[in-house]
Scaffold this motif. Structure first.
Motif, PDB file in Angstrom:
ATOM      1  N   LEU A   1      -4.954   3.149 -11.916  1.00  0.00           N
ATOM      2  CA  LEU A   1      -6.380   2.999 -11.627  1.00  0.00           C
ATOM      3  C   LEU A   1      -7.004   1.885 -12.463  1.00  0.00           C
ATOM      4  CD1 LEU A   1      -7.391   6.768 -11.407  1.00  0.00           C
ATOM      5  CD2 LEU A   1      -7.140   5.158  -9.506  1.00  0.00           C
ATOM      6  N   ALA A   2      -6.525   1.726 -13.704  1.00  0.00           N
ATOM      7  CA  ALA A   2      -7.037   0.645 -14.554  1.00  0.00           C
ATOM      8  C   ALA A   2      -6.685  -0.717 -13.961  1.00  0.00           C
ATOM      9  CB  ALA A   2      -6.480   0.777 -15.969  1.00  0.00           C
ATOM     10  N   SER A   3      -5.461  -0.856 -13.461  1.00  0.00           N
ATOM     11  CA  SER A   3      -5.067  -2.120 -12.841  1.00  0.00           C
ATOM     12  C   SER A   3      -5.841  -2.354 -11.549  1.00  0.00           C
ATOM     13  CB  SER A   3      -3.557  -2.144 -12.586  1.00  0.00           C
ATOM     14  OG  SER A   3      -3.171  -1.113 -11.696  1.00  0.00           O
ATOM     15  N   LEU A   4      -6.142  -1.283 -10.819  1.00  0.00           N
ATOM     16  CA  LEU A   4      -6.975  -1.397  -9.617  1.00  0.00           C
ATOM     17  C   LEU A   4      -8.376  -1.884  -9.970  1.00  0.00           C
ATOM     18  CD1 LEU A   4      -7.770  -0.932  -6.667  1.00  0.00           C
ATOM     19  CD2 LEU A   4      -8.068   1.497  -7.209  1.00  0.00           C
ATOM     20  N   ALA A   5      -8.942  -1.354 -11.050  1.00  0.00           N
ATOM     21  CA  ALA A   5     -10.271  -1.791 -11.492  1.00  0.00           C
ATOM     22  C   ALA A   5     -10.267  -3.280 -11.830  1.00  0.00           C
ATOM     23  CB  ALA A   5     -10.715  -0.971 -12.700  1.00  0.00           C
ATOM     24  N   GLY A   6      -9.203  -3.744 -12.486  1.00  0.00           N
ATOM     25  CA  GLY A   6      -9.099  -5.164 -12.811  1.00  0.00           C
ATOM     26  C   GLY A   6      -9.013  -6.024 -11.566  1.00  0.00           C
ATOM     27  N   ALA A   7      -8.220  -5.570 -10.577  1.00  0.00           N
ATOM     28  CA  ALA A   7      -8.083  -6.328  -9.334  1.00  0.00           C
ATOM     29  C   ALA A   7      -9.409  -6.400  -8.589  1.00  0.00           C
ATOM     30  CB  ALA A   7      -7.008  -5.690  -8.455  1.00  0.00           C
TER      31      ALA A   7
ATOM     32  N   LEU B   1       1.401   0.508  -7.900  1.00  0.00           N
ATOM     33  CA  LEU B   1       2.424   1.548  -7.815  1.00  0.00           C
ATOM     34  C   LEU B   1       3.324   1.545  -9.036  1.00  0.00           C
ATOM     35  CD1 LEU B   1       3.457   1.348  -4.043  1.00  0.00           C
ATOM     36  CD2 LEU B   1       1.833   2.878  -5.128  1.00  0.00           C
ATOM     37  N   SER B   2       3.672   0.336  -9.489  1.00  0.00           N
ATOM     38  CA  SER B   2       4.548   0.234 -10.654  1.00  0.00           C
ATOM     39  C   SER B   2       3.888   0.828 -11.894  1.00  0.00           C
ATOM     40  CB  SER B   2       4.917  -1.234 -10.897  1.00  0.00           C
ATOM     41  OG  SER B   2       5.737  -1.353 -12.037  1.00  0.00           O
ATOM     42  N   ARG B   3       2.619   0.496 -12.125  1.00  0.00           N
ATOM     43  CA  ARG B   3       1.896   1.035 -13.285  1.00  0.00           C
ATOM     44  C   ARG B   3       1.790   2.553 -13.197  1.00  0.00           C
ATOM     45  NH1 ARG B   3       0.568  -2.340 -17.815  1.00  0.00           N
ATOM     46  NH2 ARG B   3       1.310  -4.343 -17.037  1.00  0.00           N
ATOM     47  N   SER B   4       1.545   3.041 -11.981  1.00  0.00           N
ATOM     48  CA  SER B   4       1.400   4.481 -11.801  1.00  0.00           C
ATOM     49  C   SER B   4       2.707   5.210 -12.059  1.00  0.00           C
ATOM     50  CB  SER B   4       0.910   4.783 -10.373  1.00  0.00           C
ATOM     51  OG  SER B   4      -0.332   4.180 -10.128  1.00  0.00           O
ATOM     52  N   LEU B   5       3.806   4.658 -11.547  1.00  0.00           N
ATOM     53  CA  LEU B   5       5.108   5.305 -11.692  1.00  0.00           C
ATOM     54  C   LEU B   5       5.603   5.261 -13.133  1.00  0.00           C
ATOM     55  CD1 LEU B   5       6.867   4.018  -8.460  1.00  0.00           C
ATOM     56  CD2 LEU B   5       6.145   6.352  -8.935  1.00  0.00           C
TER      57      LEU B   5
ATOM     58  N   VAL C   1      -9.071   3.742  -0.530  1.00  0.00           N
ATOM     59  CA  VAL C   1      -7.792   3.557   0.152  1.00  0.00           C
ATOM     60  C   VAL C   1      -6.672   3.339  -0.852  1.00  0.00           C
ATOM     61  CG1 VAL C   1      -6.505   2.072   1.724  1.00  0.00           C
ATOM     62  CG2 VAL C   1      -8.876   2.656   2.242  1.00  0.00           C
ATOM     63  N   THR C   2      -6.893   2.430  -1.798  1.00  0.00           N
ATOM     64  CA  THR C   2      -5.862   2.100  -2.776  1.00  0.00           C
ATOM     65  C   THR C   2      -5.677   3.221  -3.786  1.00  0.00           C
ATOM     66  OG1 THR C   2      -6.564  -0.205  -2.538  1.00  0.00           O
ATOM     67  CG2 THR C   2      -5.039   0.296  -4.318  1.00  0.00           C
ATOM     68  N   ALA C   3      -6.773   3.879  -4.179  1.00  0.00           N
ATOM     69  CA  ALA C   3      -6.657   4.999  -5.111  1.00  0.00           C
ATOM     70  C   ALA C   3      -5.804   6.101  -4.504  1.00  0.00           C
ATOM     71  CB  ALA C   3      -8.041   5.525  -5.478  1.00  0.00           C
TER      72      ALA C   3
ATOM     73  N   PHE D   1      -2.374   7.769  -6.152  1.00  0.00           N
ATOM     74  CA  PHE D   1      -2.110   9.195  -6.341  1.00  0.00           C
ATOM     75  C   PHE D   1      -0.873   9.655  -5.574  1.00  0.00           C
ATOM     76  CE2 PHE D   1      -6.502   9.180  -7.842  1.00  0.00           C
ATOM     77  CZ  PHE D   1      -6.426  10.053  -8.921  1.00  0.00           C
ATOM     78  N   ALA D   2      -0.476   8.880  -4.561  1.00  0.00           N
ATOM     79  CA  ALA D   2       0.735   9.197  -3.806  1.00  0.00           C
ATOM     80  C   ALA D   2       1.843   8.191  -4.120  1.00  0.00           C
ATOM     81  CB  ALA D   2       0.429   9.200  -2.314  1.00  0.00           C
ATOM     82  N   ALA D   3       1.816   7.649  -5.329  1.00  0.00           N
ATOM     83  CA  ALA D   3       2.719   6.553  -5.694  1.00  0.00           C
ATOM     84  C   ALA D   3       4.185   6.915  -5.520  1.00  0.00           C
ATOM     85  CB  ALA D   3       2.451   6.122  -7.139  1.00  0.00           C
ATOM     86  N   ASP D   4       4.588   8.105  -5.955  1.00  0.00           N
ATOM     87  CA  ASP D   4       5.995   8.496  -5.868  1.00  0.00           C
ATOM     88  C   ASP D   4       6.495   8.455  -4.423  1.00  0.00           C
ATOM     89  OD1 ASP D   4       6.362   8.958  -8.612  1.00  0.00           O
ATOM     90  OD2 ASP D   4       5.438  10.926  -8.442  1.00  0.00           O
ATOM     91  N   TRP D   5       5.733   9.104  -3.535  1.00  0.00           N
ATOM     92  CA  TRP D   5       6.148   9.154  -2.136  1.00  0.00           C
ATOM     93  C   TRP D   5       6.048   7.779  -1.475  1.00  0.00           C
ATOM     94  CZ3 TRP D   5       3.200   7.922   2.181  1.00  0.00           C
ATOM     95  CH2 TRP D   5       3.786   8.201   3.415  1.00  0.00           C
ATOM     96  N   LEU D   6       4.959   7.055  -1.744  1.00  0.00           N
ATOM     97  CA  LEU D   6       4.712   5.800  -1.066  1.00  0.00           C
ATOM     98  C   LEU D   6       5.734   4.735  -1.429  1.00  0.00           C
ATOM     99  CD1 LEU D   6       2.849   4.323   0.860  1.00  0.00           C
ATOM    100  CD2 LEU D   6       1.426   3.670  -1.073  1.00  0.00           C
ATOM    101  N   SER D   7       6.050   4.616  -2.719  1.00  0.00           N
ATOM    102  CA  SER D   7       7.010   3.592  -3.133  1.00  0.00           C
ATOM    103  C   SER D   7       8.384   3.850  -2.539  1.00  0.00           C
ATOM    104  CB  SER D   7       7.094   3.547  -4.663  1.00  0.00           C
ATOM    105  OG  SER D   7       7.542   4.778  -5.166  1.00  0.00           O
ATOM    106  N   GLU D   8       8.784   5.129  -2.485  1.00  0.00           N
ATOM    107  CA  GLU D   8      10.090   5.470  -1.913  1.00  0.00           C
ATOM    108  C   GLU D   8      10.112   5.210  -0.411  1.00  0.00           C
ATOM    109  OE1 GLU D   8      13.072   9.347  -1.488  1.00  0.00           O
ATOM    110  OE2 GLU D   8      11.278   9.452  -2.754  1.00  0.00           O
ATOM    111  N   THR D   9       9.028   5.540   0.268  1.00  0.00           N
ATOM    112  CA  THR D   9       8.952   5.348   1.714  1.00  0.00           C
ATOM    113  C   THR D   9       8.968   3.878   2.088  1.00  0.00           C
ATOM    114  OG1 THR D   9       7.684   7.390   1.962  1.00  0.00           O
ATOM    115  CG2 THR D   9       7.583   5.823   3.777  1.00  0.00           C
ATOM    116  N   LEU D  10       8.185   3.065   1.370  1.00  0.00           N
ATOM    117  CA  LEU D  10       8.146   1.633   1.671  1.00  0.00           C
ATOM    118  C   LEU D  10       9.476   0.963   1.378  1.00  0.00           C
ATOM    119  CD1 LEU D  10       4.603   0.690   0.336  1.00  0.00           C
ATOM    120  CD2 LEU D  10       5.348   0.709   2.714  1.00  0.00           C
ATOM    121  N   ALA D  11      10.188   1.463   0.349  1.00  0.00           N
ATOM    122  CA  ALA D  11      11.473   0.868  -0.011  1.00  0.00           C
ATOM    123  C   ALA D  11      12.559   1.210   1.007  1.00  0.00           C
ATOM    124  CB  ALA D  11      11.887   1.341  -1.398  1.00  0.00           C
TER     125      ALA D  11
END
Length: 220
Positions: free
Chosen positions: A49-55, A37-41, A173-175, A179-189
């Motif tokens: 997605l690049a960090s997801l590929a590494g993970a 989420l941090s990389r995406s934001l 699931v993670t991708a 793609f919903a990083a803005d909404w997801l990070s705010e909601t989880l916070a």
């Protein structure tokens, strides 16, 4: 062909149970999700997605190491393999307790500097967060063997299949989260109950697996 499939594929009930666990793992807040989420934001979805590929690469490496080690252990010491499964069950109980105690806390990774990293750096960061994390290594060592039996001569092949299947489930699931990083990070916070519900789901699934494992071993 059927013989070849049976060498690599666990039973369908086992694969279904593994899929449920993998999905819950994929959506459970943790350091890898925070990184994506941090990389995406901060740098855009491509870096997420690049960090997801590494993970995911790190997961495959852990899977290969576990498959090699467990196959050797099965051949050399079936009793030791049994002990490992029991220890794994106890570790899953510990994970369940830790998930409940953490509640709904979710912290984003530190804000990155203004300088945009390369895609390779984002990939390597994702690789490192899984490959160099001893908790991830311990998790795969204790989790994957729960889905094979000590008497299965193709246990190592099935472990590899489970690792690949875990990545296949995790990517979409993670991708979607990326793609919903803005909404997801705010909601989880802001919404503690969402993070708490995810953690309780995590706890319930792995406590159930631990109970099944310990009960089955007690009958032998």
């Amino acid at each position: 062909m059927s013989d070849l499939i049976s060498m690599f594929m666990p039973t369908w009930p086992m694969l279904a149970a593994f899929s449920v666990a993998a999905i819950i793992l994929a959506v459970t807040p943790g350091p890898d999700m925070a990184l994506f989420l941090s990389r995406s934001l901060n740098f855009g979805r491509a870096h997420g997605l690049a960090s997801l590929a590494g993970a995911c690469t790190g997961i495959l490496v852990h899977t290969a190491l576990v498959a090699l080690g467990i196959s050797v252990l099965i051949a050399a010491a079936p009793i030791a393999f049994l002990v490992l499964k029991i220890v794994g069950a106890l570790y899953l109980i510990w994970l369940a307790i830790a998930a409940i105690r953490s509640g709904g806390n979710f912290a984003m990774a530190n804000k990155a500097t203004a300088k945009r990293p390369s895609y390779l750096k984002s990939y390597m960061t994702g690789l490192g967060i899984n490959l160099l994390n001893p908790k991830v290594a311990l998790f795969f060592i204790t989790f994957l063997p729960q889905f094979v039996t000590a008497t299965d001569p193709f246990a190592a092949l099935k472990l590899c299949t489970l690792g690949v299947f875990f990545v296949i489930i995790t990517i979409p699931v993670t991708a979607g989260m990326i793609f919903a990083a803005d909404w997801l990070s705010e909601t989880l916070a802001k919404s503690k109950w969402i993070g708490r519900a995810l953690n309780y789901s995590f706890a319930a699934v792995f406590a159930s697996f631990a109970a099944i494992i310990l009960t089955a071993q007690a009958r032998h």
